[in-house]
Structures are given as structure tokens and as C-alpha cells.
Enzyme design. Structure first.
Site, PDB file in Angstrom:
ATOM      1  CG  HIS A  37      -1.863  -1.122   1.350  1.00 36.44           C
ATOM      2  ND1 HIS A  37      -1.784  -2.057   2.349  1.00 36.44           N
ATOM      3  CD2 HIS A  37      -2.927  -1.472   0.594  1.00 36.44           C
ATOM      4  CE1 HIS A  37      -2.773  -2.939   2.211  1.00 36.44           C
ATOM      5  NE2 HIS A  37      -3.470  -2.609   1.148  1.00 36.44           N
ATOM      6  CE  LYS A 149      -0.807 -10.387  -3.474  1.00 35.14           C
ATOM      7  NZ  LYS A 149      -2.177 -10.315  -3.109  1.00 35.14           N
TER       8      LYS A 149
HETATM    9  P1  AMP Z   1      -6.170  -4.253  -0.677  1.00 34.84           P
HETATM   10  O1  AMP Z   1      -6.113  -3.406   0.545  1.00 34.84           O
HETATM   11  O2  AMP Z   1      -5.625  -5.647  -0.491  1.00 34.84           O
HETATM   12  O3  AMP Z   1      -7.505  -4.217  -1.375  1.00 34.84           O
HETATM   13  O4  AMP Z   1      -5.150  -3.604  -1.705  1.00 34.84           O
HETATM   14  C1  AMP Z   1      -5.251  -2.241  -2.045  1.00 34.84           C
HETATM   15  C2  AMP Z   1      -4.343  -1.978  -3.221  1.00 34.84           C
HETATM   16  O5  AMP Z   1      -3.004  -2.310  -2.876  1.00 34.84           O
HETATM   17  C3  AMP Z   1      -4.702  -2.813  -4.463  1.00 34.84           C
HETATM   18  O6  AMP Z   1      -4.589  -2.005  -5.629  1.00 34.84           O
HETATM   19  C4  AMP Z   1      -3.651  -3.895  -4.445  1.00 34.84           C
HETATM   20  O7  AMP Z   1      -3.354  -4.412  -5.733  1.00 34.84           O
HETATM   21  C5  AMP Z   1      -2.460  -3.159  -3.871  1.00 34.84           C
HETATM   22  N1  AMP Z   1      -1.516  -4.113  -3.288  1.00 34.84           N
HETATM   23  C6  AMP Z   1      -1.793  -5.080  -2.401  1.00 34.84           C
HETATM   24  N2  AMP Z   1      -0.678  -5.802  -2.138  1.00 34.84           N
HETATM   25  C7  AMP Z   1       0.314  -5.257  -2.884  1.00 34.84           C
HETATM   26  C8  AMP Z   1       1.703  -5.557  -3.059  1.00 34.84           C
HETATM   27  N3  AMP Z   1       2.287  -6.562  -2.411  1.00 34.84           N
HETATM   28  N4  AMP Z   1       2.407  -4.789  -3.902  1.00 34.84           N
HETATM   29  C9  AMP Z   1       1.826  -3.765  -4.578  1.00 34.84           C
HETATM   30  N5  AMP Z   1       0.533  -3.436  -4.465  1.00 34.84           N
HETATM   31  C10 AMP Z   1      -0.217  -4.172  -3.621  1.00 34.84           C
END
Ligand code: AMP
Length: 290
Positions: A37, A149
Site C-alpha cells: 500500500h 498484485k
Molecule cells: P487491498 O487493501 O488488499 O484491497 O489492496 C489495495 C491496493 O493495494 C490494491 O490495488 C492492491 O493491488 C495493492 N496491493 C496489495 N498488495 C500489494 C503488493 N504486495 N504490492 C503492490 N501493491 C499491492
């Protein structure tokens, strides 16, 4: 940093930013923030001011048997981290604020949303695109930042943005990983010692594909066999799906060409992990980015 809980107030702030011709950036998250994030937030801060981070555990993207109730919620720690990063606004609406009892509308990106993750998680992407369109309407960002991701999710959101003529540019950022290759995820907190160790087989299986490509293999069935060999050598990891697909259509390809993704989902104990690598044509060879 100002924390905003209501849609009305968020719209007001966004409207003011627009009338001042400021470049507003949005980073949508479900909280339990980690370095993945943070990398999106830093990218947004390089290109935009103000930056809004949304934090909303979206019930509509969880299936009935999924982990909505136990999904990690760490609002206070997240708020402190965002404050330290210099984020301008945290938008953290309640489920009732986003979905009043008479809510009836959903957004579906046809075709792209019913395979791969969508095949294993029916309705998941309907929930994702619905909430992301709502966030885009509420925040009206010039740019919104997503992680590779969730490559299929990013592809769907880009399609939605094009199809619906949205004024938000969709920016996709690299995957941030642990030292052993495991992609950072809020769900990694579910992994206990042995499962955590075993989970490294997921990125290792992508590295096996990369190694086979470097040796000259172009046949995707054989590349996926190399991936499966790594996963099946780790008894704690159960493959859900693995595929090599065109980056635009997300349809299976038989041999490497142009730009594609190798995408997989696997369960480690009760924890479902997804990961992918980007395969791009580079002269007469292929570059693989894990
Ligand atoms: P989430 O809170 O899991 O819904 O993720 C929010 C955003 O963070 C989404 O656009 C995900 O693709 C991105 N994200 C989650 N994990 C990673 C990671 N390891 N590297 C880069 N972006 C990430």
C-alpha cells in the site's frame, strides 16, 4: 491529515480540490496497511496533491463463505501510518454509508470478470467494480493507483474506466515482496510459521516459469507444468488455478507472444493467496517481471 467518514464531506473536499485545479490522487485500500500500500501512496504523492487514501473493507466483494468478518482491521495503526506518510485525507466510510439499505445498483465488466479469480470467487469482481466506481464518483480523482498484485482487478478497472469514459487515469504499480518473494498482502497475517514458510512456494513457482522462459521454453502448457511441479512439491500449498493469459483479453494463450501474465491462486492452510508475473516481449526474447 483529515479523516473523513461521510460521502457528502468527501465530495465537498474533492470539489474544492477540482475547482482549485489541483491534481487529486486516490489510493483505494481495504486497510491493514503494508509496504505494498505504501508504495502506491508514494507513487500517488509523486504525481498528485492532494492524496486521498480510502479505507473500506467492501462487503460486496466477499463471498458468503469468505473472510469478511475476520479480515484484519487495524484502523488506528493505519491512521497513524498514513499521517506519518503525509497523506492529506483518509476516507473511511462505514458500510451503511456506502450501501444504504435500498442500494440496488452494480457494475459488471462483462467477460473479463468471470474467469480466473472471478471463476473461483463468483461475484467478487462485481463487488470490486461497483465500489471502485462509487469511490471514483465520490472522490473524482485525476489518477487512481492500483497494484499489479491484483492484475486481473487492475485490468477490469482500466476497462471500466475506458468503457464508462471516466476522467480518472488508472495507474498500475509493481508488486512489493518479502525477502523470500512472498507478495505482501493483508491476509499474510493469517499465515502461521509452517504455512508462512510454505507460502514462499507461490513466488518460487513463478520463478520456475521465468527460468524455463530464460532457457527458451515458449509453450505455455510446459511452462505451467514447471509451475505445478514447484507447487506440488510443497504439500501445504494447494493450487486453485494457474494460467498464462493475454494481458488484454485475459484469455489463455498456447505459446508466448506479446505481453501476458502468468496468474495463480493457491491455498496455504485456510489462507488464499494470489500472485502473478508479467511477461513482456523484449527484442527476440521475453522479460519476466515477478
Ligand atoms: P487491498 O487493501 O488488499 O484491497 O489492496 C489495495 C491496493 O493495494 C490494491 O490495488 C492492491 O493491488 C495493492 N496491493 C496489495 N498488495 C500489494 C503488493 N504486495 N504490492 C503492490 N501493491 C499491492
Amino acid at each position: 491529515m483529515e479523516t473523513i467518514h461521510t460521502i457528502e464531506w468527501m465530495k465537498q473536499i474533492a470539489h474544492e480540490a477540482r475547482t482549485q485545479e489541483r491534481i487529486l490522487g486516490l489510493v483505494p485500500t481495504m486497510g491493514a496497511l503494508h509496504e505494498g500500500h505504501v508504495s502506491l501512496i508514494r507513487a500517488a504523492q509523486r504525481e498528485c496533491a492532494p492524496v486521498v487514501v480510502s479505507l473500506f473493507v467492501n462487503p460486496k466483494q466477499f463471498g458468503p463463505a469468505e473472510d469478511l468478518s475476520k479480515y484484519p482491521r487495524t484502523l488506528e495503526a493505519d491512521r497513524a501510518a498514513l499521517e506519518a506518510l503525509g497523506v492529506d485525507y483518509l476516507f473511511a466510510p462505514s458500510p451503511q454509508e456506502m450501501y444504504p439499505p435500498d442500494f440496488r445498483t452494480s457494475v459488471v465488466v462483462e467477460g473479463l470478470s468471470d474467469r480466473l479469480e472471478g471463476g473461483s470467487r463468483p461475484g467478487h469482481f462485481r463487488g470490486v467494480t461497483t465500489v471502485v466506481l462509487k469511490l471514483f464518483e465520490i472522490v473524482q480523482p485525476r489518477f487512481a493507483y492500483f497494484g499489479r498484485k491484483d492484475a486481473q482487478q487492475a485490468r477490469l478497472i482500466r476497462q471500466m474506466s475506458t468503457d464508462l469514459n471516466l476522467d480518472t487515469g488508472v495507474v498500475v504499480c509493481p508488486i512489493i515482496r518479502e525477502a523470500d518473494g512472498l507478495a505482501l498482502s493483508s491476509r499474510n497475517v493469517y499465515l502461521n510459521g509452517e504455512d508462512r514458510r510454505a507460502a514462499a512456494a507461490v513466488p518460487r513457482s513463478l520463478a520456475a516459469v521465468r527460468d524455463e522462459i530464460a532457457k527458451g521454453e515458449r509453450d505455455t502448457a510446459r511452462l505451467l507444468a514447471a509451475l505445478r511441479d514447484v507447487i506440488s512439491a510443497e504439500p501445504r500449498v494447494a493450487l486453485d488455478y494457474a494460467d498464462i493469459v493475454d494481458n488484454e483479453t485475459l484469455e489463455t494463450i498456447a505459446s508466448l507472444r506479446g505481453t501476458s501474465y502468468v496468474l495463480l491462486a493457491a491455498k496455504v492452510g485456510d489462507t488464499r493467496l494470489i500472485d502473478n508475473a508479467l511477461i513482456e516481449l523484449d527484442g527476440d526474447s521475453f522479460r519476466v517481471t515477478i
